[in-house]
Design a protein around this motif. Structure first.
Motif, PDB file in Angstrom:
ATOM      1  N   GLY A   6       6.159  52.464  41.915  1.00  0.00           N
ATOM      2  CA  GLY A   6       4.868  53.137  41.777  1.00  0.00           C
ATOM      3  C   GLY A   6       4.955  54.332  40.849  1.00  0.00           C
ATOM      4  O   GLY A   6       4.065  54.573  40.034  1.00  0.00           O
ATOM      5  N   HIS A   7       6.044  55.089  40.966  1.00  0.00           N
ATOM      6  CA  HIS A   7       6.238  56.245  40.082  1.00  0.00           C
ATOM      7  C   HIS A   7       6.357  55.790  38.621  1.00  0.00           C
ATOM      8  O   HIS A   7       5.758  56.386  37.725  1.00  0.00           O
ATOM      9  CB  HIS A   7       7.477  57.039  40.486  1.00  0.00           C
ATOM     10  N   ILE A   8       7.125  54.741  38.412  1.00  0.00           N
ATOM     11  CA  ILE A   8       7.297  54.235  37.044  1.00  0.00           C
ATOM     12  C   ILE A   8       5.955  53.811  36.464  1.00  0.00           C
ATOM     13  O   ILE A   8       5.639  54.096  35.317  1.00  0.00           O
ATOM     14  CB  ILE A   8       8.308  53.078  37.018  1.00  0.00           C
ATOM     15  N   ARG A   9       5.139  53.146  37.279  1.00  0.00           N
ATOM     16  CA  ARG A   9       3.838  52.688  36.784  1.00  0.00           C
ATOM     17  C   ARG A   9       2.863  53.841  36.576  1.00  0.00           C
ATOM     18  O   ARG A   9       1.867  53.691  35.882  1.00  0.00           O
ATOM     19  CB  ARG A   9       3.248  51.658  37.748  1.00  0.00           C
ATOM     20  N   SER A  10       3.127  54.991  37.175  1.00  0.00           N
ATOM     21  CA  SER A  10       2.230  56.132  37.009  1.00  0.00           C
ATOM     22  C   SER A  10       2.524  56.931  35.740  1.00  0.00           C
ATOM     23  O   SER A  10       1.802  57.860  35.420  1.00  0.00           O
ATOM     24  CB  SER A  10       2.311  57.046  38.235  1.00  0.00           C
ATOM     25  N   THR A  11       3.576  56.573  35.038  1.00  0.00           N
ATOM     26  CA  THR A  11       3.927  57.294  33.818  1.00  0.00           C
ATOM     27  C   THR A  11       3.278  56.631  32.607  1.00  0.00           C
ATOM     28  O   THR A  11       2.826  55.492  32.669  1.00  0.00           O
ATOM     29  CB  THR A  11       5.455  57.312  33.601  1.00  0.00           C
ATOM     30  N   SER A  12       3.244  57.325  31.509  1.00  0.00           N
ATOM     31  CA  SER A  12       2.698  56.745  30.289  1.00  0.00           C
ATOM     32  C   SER A  12       3.646  55.714  29.690  1.00  0.00           C
ATOM     33  O   SER A  12       3.263  54.919  28.851  1.00  0.00           O
ATOM     34  CB  SER A  12       2.417  57.840  29.256  1.00  0.00           C
ATOM     35  N   LEU A  14       5.086  53.115  31.303  1.00  0.00           N
ATOM     36  CA  LEU A  14       4.812  51.771  31.795  1.00  0.00           C
ATOM     37  C   LEU A  14       3.561  51.784  32.681  1.00  0.00           C
ATOM     38  O   LEU A  14       3.634  51.569  33.889  1.00  0.00           O
ATOM     39  CB  LEU A  14       6.014  51.244  32.577  1.00  0.00           C
ATOM     40  N   PRO A  15       2.388  52.009  32.096  1.00  0.00           N
ATOM     41  CA  PRO A  15       1.161  52.046  32.887  1.00  0.00           C
ATOM     42  C   PRO A  15       0.794  50.648  33.387  1.00  0.00           C
ATOM     43  O   PRO A  15       1.305  49.638  32.879  1.00  0.00           O
ATOM     44  CB  PRO A  15       0.122  52.570  31.897  1.00  0.00           C
ATOM     45  N   PRO A  16      -0.089  50.557  34.381  1.00  0.00           N
ATOM     46  CA  PRO A  16      -0.474  49.258  34.943  1.00  0.00           C
ATOM     47  C   PRO A  16      -0.955  48.249  33.900  1.00  0.00           C
ATOM     48  O   PRO A  16      -0.715  47.053  34.046  1.00  0.00           O
ATOM     49  CB  PRO A  16      -1.596  49.614  35.919  1.00  0.00           C
ATOM     50  N   SER A  17      -1.568  48.712  32.857  1.00  0.00           N
ATOM     51  CA  SER A  17      -2.074  47.775  31.843  1.00  0.00           C
ATOM     52  C   SER A  17      -0.953  47.021  31.130  1.00  0.00           C
ATOM     53  O   SER A  17      -1.157  45.907  30.650  1.00  0.00           O
ATOM     54  CB  SER A  17      -2.927  48.523  30.814  1.00  0.00           C
ATOM     55  N   VAL A  18       0.231  47.596  31.080  1.00  0.00           N
ATOM     56  CA  VAL A  18       1.355  46.929  30.422  1.00  0.00           C
ATOM     57  C   VAL A  18       1.864  45.775  31.283  1.00  0.00           C
ATOM     58  O   VAL A  18       2.161  44.694  30.785  1.00  0.00           O
ATOM     59  CB  VAL A  18       2.497  47.927  30.134  1.00  0.00           C
ATOM     60  N   LEU A  19       1.947  46.007  32.587  1.00  0.00           N
ATOM     61  CA  LEU A  19       2.448  44.964  33.484  1.00  0.00           C
ATOM     62  C   LEU A  19       1.401  43.901  33.789  1.00  0.00           C
ATOM     63  O   LEU A  19       1.741  42.757  34.066  1.00  0.00           O
ATOM     64  CB  LEU A  19       2.937  45.587  34.797  1.00  0.00           C
ATOM     65  N   ALA A  20       0.143  44.298  33.766  1.00  0.00           N
ATOM     66  CA  ALA A  20      -0.982  43.394  34.062  1.00  0.00           C
ATOM     67  C   ALA A  20      -0.699  42.599  35.331  1.00  0.00           C
ATOM     68  O   ALA A  20      -0.525  43.179  36.393  1.00  0.00           O
ATOM     69  CB  ALA A  20      -1.274  42.509  32.872  1.00  0.00           C
ATOM     70  N   ALA A  24       3.881  42.581  40.623  1.00  0.00           N
ATOM     71  CA  ALA A  24       4.655  42.146  41.792  1.00  0.00           C
ATOM     72  C   ALA A  24       6.024  41.624  41.360  1.00  0.00           C
ATOM     73  O   ALA A  24       7.036  41.896  42.017  1.00  0.00           O
ATOM     74  CB  ALA A  24       3.899  41.072  42.561  1.00  0.00           C
ATOM     75  N   GLU A  25       6.060  40.905  40.252  1.00  0.00           N
ATOM     76  CA  GLU A  25       7.340  40.402  39.731  1.00  0.00           C
ATOM     77  C   GLU A  25       8.232  41.559  39.302  1.00  0.00           C
ATOM     78  O   GLU A  25       9.441  41.555  39.547  1.00  0.00           O
ATOM     79  CB  GLU A  25       7.075  39.471  38.552  1.00  0.00           C
ATOM     80  N   PHE A  26       7.636  42.567  38.665  1.00  0.00           N
ATOM     81  CA  PHE A  26       8.387  43.755  38.261  1.00  0.00           C
ATOM     82  C   PHE A  26       8.993  44.439  39.483  1.00  0.00           C
ATOM     83  O   PHE A  26      10.171  44.784  39.489  1.00  0.00           O
ATOM     84  CB  PHE A  26       7.473  44.725  37.508  1.00  0.00           C
ATOM     85  N   ASP A  27       8.185  44.620  40.535  1.00  0.00           N
ATOM     86  CA  ASP A  27       8.678  45.264  41.755  1.00  0.00           C
ATOM     87  C   ASP A  27       9.847  44.484  42.345  1.00  0.00           C
ATOM     88  O   ASP A  27      10.857  45.075  42.754  1.00  0.00           O
ATOM     89  CB  ASP A  27       7.566  45.371  42.789  1.00  0.00           C
ATOM     90  N   ALA A  28       9.726  43.165  42.398  1.00  0.00           N
ATOM     91  CA  ALA A  28      10.786  42.327  42.958  1.00  0.00           C
ATOM     92  C   ALA A  28      12.056  42.417  42.120  1.00  0.00           C
ATOM     93  O   ALA A  28      13.161  42.539  42.663  1.00  0.00           O
ATOM     94  CB  ALA A  28      10.319  40.889  43.062  1.00  0.00           C
ATOM     95  N   ASP A  29      11.921  42.354  40.798  1.00  0.00           N
ATOM     96  CA  ASP A  29      13.088  42.451  39.914  1.00  0.00           C
ATOM     97  C   ASP A  29      13.756  43.820  40.028  1.00  0.00           C
ATOM     98  O   ASP A  29      14.978  43.928  40.059  1.00  0.00           O
ATOM     99  CB  ASP A  29      12.706  42.188  38.459  1.00  0.00           C
TER     100      ASP A  29
END
Length: 60
Positions: A6-12, A14-20, A24-29
């Motif tokens: 969540g912290h990583i996704r809150s930064t510029s 790797l914002p949520p739009s990059v992972l789209a 969930a796959e990113f979190d698991a990896d």
């Protein structure tokens, strides 16, 4: 690991739009990769440091 993801996704970086749809796959990896470095599901690191305190002599 969820907090870290969540912290990583809150930064510029790797914002949520990059992972789209892959968030969930990113979190698991991320969990899989980092779990071998955890103790009781916590990332730990031993850090040591030293410092020297110096004071300028007072003349007077």
């Amino acid at each position: 690991m969820g907090e870290l993801a969540g912290h990583i996704r809150s930064t510029s970086f790797l914002p949520p739009s990059v992972l789209a749809d892959h968030a969930a796959e990113f979190d698991a990896d991320l969990t899989t990769e980092l779990s071998r470095h955890t103790v009781d599901d916590r990332l730990t690191e031993t850090v040591s440091f030293a410092c020297e305190l110096v004071r300028k002599p007072v003349h007077g």
